[in-house]
Enzyme design. Structure first.
Site, PDB file in Angstrom:
ATOM      1  N   GLU A 175       0.825  -1.221   0.000  1.00 46.98           N
ATOM      2  CA  GLU A 175       0.000   0.000   0.000  1.00 46.98           C
ATOM      3  C   GLU A 175       0.854   1.263   0.000  1.00 46.98           C
ATOM      4  O   GLU A 175       0.600   2.199   0.774  1.00 46.98           O
ATOM      5  CB  GLU A 175      -0.970  -0.025   1.197  1.00 46.98           C
ATOM      6  CG  GLU A 175      -1.861  -1.265   1.183  1.00 46.98           C
ATOM      7  CD  GLU A 175      -2.710  -1.445   2.440  1.00 46.98           C
ATOM      8  OE1 GLU A 175      -2.683  -0.571   3.323  1.00 46.98           O
ATOM      9  OE2 GLU A 175      -3.384  -2.484   2.541  1.00 46.98           O
ATOM     10  N   ASN A 226       2.214  -4.788  -3.405  1.00 42.78           N
ATOM     11  CA  ASN A 226       0.871  -5.273  -3.063  1.00 42.78           C
ATOM     12  C   ASN A 226      -0.009  -4.095  -2.659  1.00 42.78           C
ATOM     13  O   ASN A 226       0.435  -3.206  -1.928  1.00 42.78           O
ATOM     14  CB  ASN A 226       0.998  -6.256  -1.883  1.00 42.78           C
ATOM     15  CG  ASN A 226      -0.285  -6.954  -1.535  1.00 42.78           C
ATOM     16  OD1 ASN A 226      -0.940  -7.543  -2.406  1.00 42.78           O
ATOM     17  ND2 ASN A 226      -0.668  -6.920  -0.260  1.00 42.78           N
ATOM     18  N   HIS A 262     -10.001  -6.713  -2.031  1.00 44.78           N
ATOM     19  CA  HIS A 262     -11.029  -6.422  -1.022  1.00 44.78           C
ATOM     20  C   HIS A 262     -12.177  -5.722  -1.729  1.00 44.78           C
ATOM     21  O   HIS A 262     -12.094  -4.531  -2.030  1.00 44.78           O
ATOM     22  CB  HIS A 262     -10.459  -5.528   0.084  1.00 44.78           C
ATOM     23  CG  HIS A 262      -9.449  -6.199   0.955  1.00 44.78           C
ATOM     24  ND1 HIS A 262      -9.749  -7.265   1.766  1.00 44.78           N
ATOM     25  CD2 HIS A 262      -8.120  -5.970   1.133  1.00 44.78           C
ATOM     26  CE1 HIS A 262      -8.662  -7.664   2.415  1.00 44.78           C
ATOM     27  NE2 HIS A 262      -7.662  -6.899   2.043  1.00 44.78           N
ATOM     28  N   GLU A 291      -5.589 -10.970  -1.130  1.00 42.38           N
ATOM     29  CA  GLU A 291      -6.383 -10.790   0.101  1.00 42.38           C
ATOM     30  C   GLU A 291      -7.876 -10.781  -0.209  1.00 42.38           C
ATOM     31  O   GLU A 291      -8.627  -9.958   0.330  1.00 42.38           O
ATOM     32  CB  GLU A 291      -5.997  -9.469   0.792  1.00 42.38           C
ATOM     33  CG  GLU A 291      -4.527  -9.326   1.098  1.00 42.38           C
ATOM     34  CD  GLU A 291      -4.155  -8.030   1.823  1.00 42.38           C
ATOM     35  OE1 GLU A 291      -5.065  -7.342   2.330  1.00 42.38           O
ATOM     36  OE2 GLU A 291      -2.954  -7.717   1.887  1.00 42.38           O
ATOM     37  N   ASP A 293     -11.685 -10.794  -0.438  1.00 41.39           N
ATOM     38  CA  ASP A 293     -12.960 -10.978   0.258  1.00 41.39           C
ATOM     39  C   ASP A 293     -13.979 -10.043  -0.391  1.00 41.39           C
ATOM     40  O   ASP A 293     -13.622  -9.090  -1.073  1.00 41.39           O
ATOM     41  CB  ASP A 293     -12.875 -10.801   1.789  1.00 41.39           C
ATOM     42  CG  ASP A 293     -12.235  -9.509   2.260  1.00 41.39           C
ATOM     43  OD1 ASP A 293     -12.145  -8.548   1.473  1.00 41.39           O
ATOM     44  OD2 ASP A 293     -11.831  -9.460   3.443  1.00 41.39           O
TER      45      ASP A 293
HETATM   46  O1  9MR Z   1      -6.911  -8.333   8.532  1.00 40.00           O
HETATM   47  C1  9MR Z   1      -6.005  -7.473   9.201  1.00 40.00           C
HETATM   48  C2  9MR Z   1      -6.609  -7.031  10.527  1.00 40.00           C
HETATM   49  O2  9MR Z   1      -6.698  -8.128  11.410  1.00 40.00           O
HETATM   50  C3  9MR Z   1      -5.755  -5.920  11.129  1.00 40.00           C
HETATM   51  O3  9MR Z   1      -6.402  -5.415  12.281  1.00 40.00           O
HETATM   52  C4  9MR Z   1      -5.567  -4.814  10.112  1.00 40.00           C
HETATM   53  C5  9MR Z   1      -4.752  -3.679  10.690  1.00 40.00           C
HETATM   54  O4  9MR Z   1      -4.415  -2.740   9.751  1.00 40.00           O
HETATM   55  O5  9MR Z   1      -4.933  -5.331   8.964  1.00 40.00           O
HETATM   56  C6  9MR Z   1      -5.737  -6.272   8.320  1.00 40.00           C
HETATM   57  O6  9MR Z   1      -5.098  -6.739   7.139  1.00 40.00           O
HETATM   58  C7  9MR Z   1      -4.872  -5.773   6.118  1.00 40.00           C
HETATM   59  C8  9MR Z   1      -3.662  -6.204   5.352  1.00 40.00           C
HETATM   60  O7  9MR Z   1      -2.567  -6.409   6.209  1.00 40.00           O
HETATM   61  C9  9MR Z   1      -3.296  -5.202   4.253  1.00 40.00           C
HETATM   62  N1  9MR Z   1      -4.426  -4.950   3.405  1.00 40.00           N
HETATM   63  C10 9MR Z   1      -5.672  -4.613   4.076  1.00 40.00           C
HETATM   64  C11 9MR Z   1      -6.009  -5.675   5.106  1.00 40.00           C
HETATM   65  C12 9MR Z   1      -7.368  -5.396   5.727  1.00 40.00           C
HETATM   66  O8  9MR Z   1      -7.334  -4.201   6.469  1.00 40.00           O
END
Ligand code: 9MR
Length: 386
Positions: A175, A226, A262, A291, A293
């Protein structure tokens, strides 16, 4: 109506351990040894050159793993998926909580689980603006670029080196671009990412070196950029495409581009995902859905989604998978956790949910069935795509 899915899971897990997945290569061949349970497992239906994965939180789900007595969740994870991504265990706040402290305990548990279940591990993530520990946030206020480089180099060499040989794909940079709606529009996050901020004069040089450090620490891992909102051809992926070209020209060991996937039913589906993957593949990169969903806005007063929403969710998951299947450079397709009870969505998007492919009792949703059918159609049995 639920299919008797859970009863098949244990048998599928056992089969996953003993079946050599690459022995059947002829198109349309159904491996004679495959039982109904095996045919219900995503990992067994996937092409041999496509890993099908899920995010998992090792700290919460895998610390107690006993191969002789797995939990139901652990059985499903092992039976269905050939790849796992640590949802949180390899992030900075988990793995590097203090300047001189590395804590590999939960990530090591995840890697041990993956080994025991013949799964690959996607590493996530080494350079991100989020989930940095307080010490990074505080120290970075006065960092010079050299300071930032030293901290990042130590982190990358230590973490990637610790897992050398265990990780097939690393999300090195996560990101790193802003969105069109952010102040300043699509540009590198030199405001919010503490490392890019300290090196704002030449952030690409830092990125090139970050990839070099990771490559030196584990030459076999494929190193990814990513991001979210990076599915279709759009302003953000245009920026990534330019960056990838610039990094490759500078000799960076960049190996892949990941679209997180997402999605929400509040928005339309960008059908240019395949075209986007094809242009990155043409640069010689692997691509991946990292990732996936698909969250659903749940109507007030309703306990679950409407049949139409359920069907649309299945179409979206399947469309992402189809784009991946259609591009041979697509090396992995990962869903962001299961079941809904473990999903990050409800805590972050009030009113949205039901985002994963399995119900809370692990029975398959239509999205799961659609993905399983597509894997079967693309590669009957377990034959490769090419
Ligand atoms: O799924 C992850 C969640 O448990 C954490 O609290 C969160 C914190 O920023 O990160 C989530 O995973 C993220 C991933 O690492 C990067 N892309 C977005 C995902 C969803 O927020």
């Amino acid at each position: 109506m639920r299919r008797p899915f859970r009863s098949l899971i244990v048998a599928a897990a056992a089969a996953a351990l003993v079946l050599p997945l690459c022995t059947v290569t002829a198109a349309n061949a159904t491996p004679p040894g495959l039982s109904d349970a095996d045919r219900s497992a995503l990992r067994n239906q996937a092409p041999i050159d496509l890993a099908v994965g899920s995010a998992v939180w090792g700290r919460q789900q895998l610390m107690d793993y006993d191969p002789g007595a797995p939990t139901e969740y652990q059985q499903v994870l092992g039976a269905q998926f050939s790849s796992v991504t640590p949802e949180n265990d390899m992030k900075w706040d988990a793995i590097h909580p203090a300047p001189d402290v590395y804590d590999f305990s939960s990530a090591d548990a995840l890697v041990a689980y993956a080994r025991a279940n013949h799964q690959q591990v996607r590493g996530h993530t080494l350079l991100w603006h989020s989930q940095n520990p307080a010490w990074v946030t505080e120290a970075s206020a006065t960092w010079t670029c050299d300071d930032a480089r030293a901290v990042l180099e130590d982190h990358i060499r230590t973490v990637v080196g610790h897992f050398k040989g265990e990780i097939y794909e690393w999300d090195v940079a996560n990101e790193i671009f802003q969105d069109t709606w952010d102040a300043g529009g699509v540009r590198l996050r030199t405001d919010r990412n503490p490392f890019l901020k300290a090196c704002a004069d030449d952030p690409v040089a830092l990125l090139v070196d970050a990839f070099r450090w990771a490559h030196e620490a584990d030459p076999d891992a494929v190193l990814f950029l990513n991001d979210y909102n990076a599915e279709g051809v759009n302003a953000k992926t245009d920026a990534y495409y330019s960056l990838a070209q610039e990094m490759l020209a500078a000799g960076a060991p960049l190996g892949g581009f990941g679209a997180q996937g997402h999605l929400s039913l509040l928005y339309g589906f960008d059908t240019s995902l395949q075209a986007n993957f094809e242009r990155f593949a043409a640069l010689g990169l692997q691509v991946a859905v990292t990732e996936a969903d698909v969250r659903i806005p749940l109507l007030e007063g309703e306990t679950g989604p409407t049949p139409r929403q359920v069907a649309t969710q299945a179409e979206r998951y399947d469309a992402m998978l189809q784009a991946c299947l259609n591009v041979t450079a697509c090396s992995s397709f990962t869903v962001w956790g299961f079941p809904d009870a473990n999903s990050w969505v409800p805590g972050v998007f009030p009113g949205e949910g039901w985002a994963t492919i399995l119900e809370d009792d692990y029975s398959p949703k239509p999205a799961f069935d659609a993905m399983l059918a597509s894997l079967r159609d693309a590669t009957p049995g377990v034959s490769p795509r090419r």
